[in-house]
Motif scaffolding. Structure first.
Motif, short mmCIF file in Angstrom:
data_model
loop_
_atom_site.label_atom_id
_atom_site.label_comp_id
_atom_site.label_asym_id
_atom_site.label_seq_id
_atom_site.Cartn_x
_atom_site.Cartn_y
_atom_site.Cartn_z
N UNK A 157 91.30 -41.27 -50.48
CA UNK A 157 91.46 -41.28 -51.94
C UNK A 157 92.24 -42.47 -52.47
N UNK A 158 92.89 -43.23 -51.60
CA UNK A 158 93.68 -44.36 -52.07
C UNK A 158 95.13 -43.98 -52.36
N UNK A 159 95.89 -44.97 -52.84
CA UNK A 159 97.33 -44.78 -52.97
C UNK A 159 97.78 -44.58 -54.42
N UNK A 160 96.98 -43.88 -55.22
CA UNK A 160 97.40 -43.56 -56.58
C UNK A 160 98.58 -42.60 -56.58
N UNK A 161 99.22 -42.47 -57.74
CA UNK A 161 100.41 -41.63 -57.82
C UNK A 161 100.15 -40.17 -57.46
N UNK A 308 105.61 -46.58 -36.42
CA UNK A 308 104.48 -45.68 -36.71
C UNK A 308 104.20 -45.62 -38.21
N UNK A 309 105.25 -45.52 -39.01
CA UNK A 309 105.07 -45.46 -40.46
C UNK A 309 104.48 -46.76 -40.99
N UNK A 310 104.95 -47.90 -40.49
CA UNK A 310 104.44 -49.18 -40.99
C UNK A 310 102.98 -49.39 -40.59
N UNK A 311 102.60 -48.93 -39.39
CA UNK A 311 101.21 -49.05 -38.96
C UNK A 311 100.31 -48.13 -39.79
N UNK A 312 100.77 -46.88 -40.02
CA UNK A 312 99.93 -45.90 -40.71
C UNK A 312 99.87 -46.14 -42.22
N UNK A 313 100.99 -46.51 -42.83
CA UNK A 313 101.04 -46.56 -44.29
C UNK A 313 101.26 -47.97 -44.85
N UNK A 314 101.62 -48.90 -43.97
CA UNK A 314 101.83 -50.28 -44.42
C UNK A 314 100.62 -50.90 -45.08
N UNK A 315 99.39 -50.72 -44.53
CA UNK A 315 98.21 -51.31 -45.18
C UNK A 315 97.97 -50.82 -46.61
N UNK A 316 98.50 -49.65 -46.95
CA UNK A 316 98.28 -49.09 -48.28
C UNK A 316 99.43 -49.40 -49.24
N UNK A 317 100.67 -49.45 -48.72
CA UNK A 317 101.84 -49.59 -49.59
C UNK A 317 102.60 -50.90 -49.37
N UNK A 318 102.32 -51.61 -48.29
CA UNK A 318 103.11 -52.79 -47.98
C UNK A 318 104.44 -52.39 -47.35
N UNK A 319 105.22 -53.39 -46.95
CA UNK A 319 106.48 -53.11 -46.25
C UNK A 319 107.46 -52.39 -47.16
#
Length: 447
Positions: A157-161, A308-319
């Protein structure tokens, strides 16, 4: 070398007199008698004067002498009427050197009341201390499913609020349930081989939670052996931010100490303690201890949590966004964990060392929350705090089974077995803080 008890309060409230038989040898921490060239004599033989070894060849110790050996460089314990010199072994104790130091110069025998010992033997015969691998496997699977589901929702669904809020709540539930599972792996032998148990503990605590195992062990084991005892329980050392119990408020008040407006501590409990316990206090303390004490294994494992968090969520939210997500989840988890952990202790008796027996010490410092499917899940079975403290190595899926037996034992010995609704338990935290604030006010403004 033998020891004689002098006069000391025993677990059943009776005095052990000077005419009691000798109570054992002085041992080193490896449980081997010291090489002193003296033959061992049974307590009964010695008391009757019929032993082959003359009484004068045995060294006897009074409680007054034993209690002098309570320094970090000189620690003696009494266990089952035998004296142990644990000075050289204290630093290697699995629970940390302070665990032994809290009992130095004391009788460290765990079960002093015969009825409690009999209850434990009964529970062992009922196999109540055997952990169900299936139960804890399902608990771990629940946590992993929540983690994967959060990532899948974000990926789809993407990284919307709205999605970010949803995955934050999923990760919060995962983190809270991980807290309960790491509590289990820290206390229990879930696996037959201890190395697998240690590995699971590090996986859950460090990799899933991002906190140090050694930091938690060092802190938590002290809490278990001396709950609500000043200054031995680190969980009630929350000054100068909060004053809890009866002793701390009076001490601060009489000395005219006012770092903060303690009259309102029950109000800023909501603004400070609830949201900041996990993301600030625990997180920073864990990092500080790991760094200062060079816990390299823990540092590596905790690093894997952030990787783990940076690999899983970094592409969507950045560092930066991923860091915010981590601390948002810890922020949301914090009120949950703060209430669950504090509801069973803060409203209960707090005192300085009274050298009570194990049963009384644990029951007076803890209370239960009523059993239900939701309460069991929401608290990770820590609603059975009395049973957990009496039998810390018992798996939590058995607490409900042994609770009636514990309640009967408490009733027999006149110990109040406190069991309350969950909302009342949460409210009692604030009510106890208000009570402590009132004690401080009375002492502070006293002319």
């Amino acid at each position: 070398m033998m020891m004689q008890i002098g006069e000391k309060q025993a677990g059943n409230g009776s005095l052990v007199g000077k005419n009691q038989p000798p109570v054992g040898e002085k041992h080193q921490a490896n449980d081997k008698p010291e090489a002193n060239g003296k033959a061992e004599v049974s307590p009964k033989q010695e008391a009757d004067g019929k032993g082959d070894t003359p009484r004068k060849s045995l060294n006897l110790y009074s409680w007054q002498e034993i209690q002098r050996h309570n320094q970090e460089a000189d620690q003696w314990l009494v266990i089952n009427r035998k004296v142990y010199d644990v000075t050289s072994w204290a630093d290697r104790h699995p629970g940390g050197h302070r665990v032994l130091h809290h009992y130095a110069g004391e009788d460290a025998t765990a079960q002093l009341v015969e009825d409690f010992r009999e209850l434990r033997r009964t529970l062992e015969a009922m196999n109540m201390f055997s952990a169900s691998l299936g139960f804890f496997s399902l608990h771990l699977i629940q946590i992993l499913i929540l983690e994967v589901l959060a990532w899948l929702m974000l990926w789809h669904f993407g990284n919307g609020w709205p999605i970010t809020i949803c995955i934050s709540f999923l990760l919060t539930i995962s983190q809270a349930q991980s807290s309960f599972l790491q509590h289990d792996t820290g206390h229990l032998s879930i696996f037959k081989k201890s190395k697998w148990n240690h590995l699971m503990h590090r996986f859950v605590m460090c990799h899933l939670k991002g906190l140090s195992v050694k930091w938690w062990n060092h802190r938590h084991f002290q809490h278990h052996i001396k709950p609500n005892i000043y200054p031995k329980d680190p969980d009630i050392d929350v000054g100068p931010l909060f004053l809890v119990g009866d002793l701390q408020p009076l001490k601060y008040g009489k000395k005219k100490i006012k770092y903060i407006d303690y009259e309102k501590q029950h109000l800023y409990f909501y603004m400070v303690a609830l949201p900041l316990l996990m993301p600030v206090y625990f997180n920073l303390q864990s990092m500080q201890v790991m760094y200062l004490r060079r816990y390299w294994k823990d540092i590596v494992w905790v690093s894997s949590f952030y990787i783990r968090y940076f690999i899983a969520f970094g592409p969507f939210y950045g560092i930066f966004g991923t860091i915010l997500l981590i601390y948002l989840v810890k922020f949301l988890e914090s009120p949950w964990i703060a209430c669950v952990t504090q509801m069973s202790h803060i409203p209960m008796k707090m005192s300085r060392e009274e050298n009570r027996d194990w049963l009384s010490t644990q029951v007076l410092a803890t209370c239960n929350v009523e059993q239900s499917f939701f309460n069991d899940w929401f608290t990770g079975h820590l609603n059975f705090q009395i049973e957990h403290h009496l039998f810390p190595t018992m798996p939590r899926h058995n607490y409900q089974k042994v609770a009636p037996l514990v309640r009967s034992l408490c009733a027999k010995h006149g110990l109040q077995y406190v069991n309350k609704p969950i909302l009342k338990a949460f409210g009692d935290i604030v009510r106890s803080l208000k009570k402590s604030a009132a004690l401080w006010m009375d002492a502070y403004y006293e002319t």
